[in-house]
Design a protein around this motif. Structure first.
Motif, mmCIF file in Angstrom:
data_model
loop_
_atom_site.group_PDB
_atom_site.id
_atom_site.type_symbol
_atom_site.label_atom_id
_atom_site.label_comp_id
_atom_site.label_asym_id
_atom_site.label_seq_id
_atom_site.Cartn_x
_atom_site.Cartn_y
_atom_site.Cartn_z
ATOM 1 N N LEU A 40 0.928 -1.361 0.274
ATOM 2 C CA LEU A 40 0.096 -0.057 0.107
ATOM 3 C C LEU A 40 0.731 1.128 0.149
ATOM 4 C CD1 LEU A 40 -3.095 -0.953 2.481
ATOM 5 C CD2 LEU A 40 -3.070 -1.290 -0.142
ATOM 6 N N VAL A 43 1.676 1.878 -3.209
ATOM 7 C CA VAL A 43 0.773 2.767 -4.153
ATOM 8 C C VAL A 43 -0.008 3.603 -3.922
ATOM 9 C CG1 VAL A 43 -2.101 2.435 -4.974
ATOM 10 C CG2 VAL A 43 -1.179 0.688 -4.745
ATOM 11 N N LYS A 55 -5.981 7.214 -5.296
ATOM 12 C CA LYS A 55 -5.090 6.225 -6.180
ATOM 13 C C LYS A 55 -5.377 4.590 -6.757
ATOM 14 C CE LYS A 55 -1.473 9.089 -5.558
ATOM 15 N NZ LYS A 55 0.210 9.102 -6.010
ATOM 16 N N ARG A 56 -5.960 3.943 -5.529
ATOM 17 C CA ARG A 56 -7.163 3.068 -6.090
ATOM 18 C C ARG A 56 -7.431 3.100 -6.493
ATOM 19 N NH1 ARG A 56 -7.118 0.593 0.629
ATOM 20 N NH2 ARG A 56 -6.989 -1.582 -0.508
ATOM 21 N N ASP A 60 -12.371 4.019 -6.253
ATOM 22 C CA ASP A 60 -12.151 5.236 -5.409
ATOM 23 C C ASP A 60 -13.039 6.407 -5.873
ATOM 24 O OD1 ASP A 60 -10.885 4.292 -3.401
ATOM 25 O OD2 ASP A 60 -9.141 4.664 -4.015
#
Length: 91
Positions: A40, A43, A55-56, A60
């Motif tokens: 994570l 990321v 970002k995910r 998101d």
């Protein structure tokens, strides 16, 4: 003589301070699983120009767009309701 305290002055022994896990549970290693923090961190620390809350990927973006739609829709609803409430009643 004076007043006597209603609460005992000595603290009770802690009931959660055991060093052994309960015998009916499997070993603690089964609960830990894989450490996801390093993945994570990669990321979220990637410099791709996206804000942290997007970002995910798709989940998101979906949550972000749903929140924005509800916010804008609620604002419009409130403004229309205020406009209607401010109109004089014709009787």
């Amino acid at each position: 003589q004076g007043l006597k305290p209603l609460v005992p002055t000595e603290s009770p022994a802690p009931s959660f301070g055991t060093s052994k896990p309960p015998s009916h549970l499997p070993a603690a290693e089964a609960f830990l699983g894989k450490n996801k923090v390093p993945d994570l961190q990669k990321v979220f620390q990637r410099s791709d120009g996206l804000p942290i809350h997007l970002k995910r990927g798709v989940p998101d973006r979906l949550l972000y767009r749903t929140t924005m739609a509800l916010t804008i829709g609620g604002t419009i609803y409130c403004l229309v309701a205020l406009y209607i409430a401010s109109q004089p009643k014709n009787k």
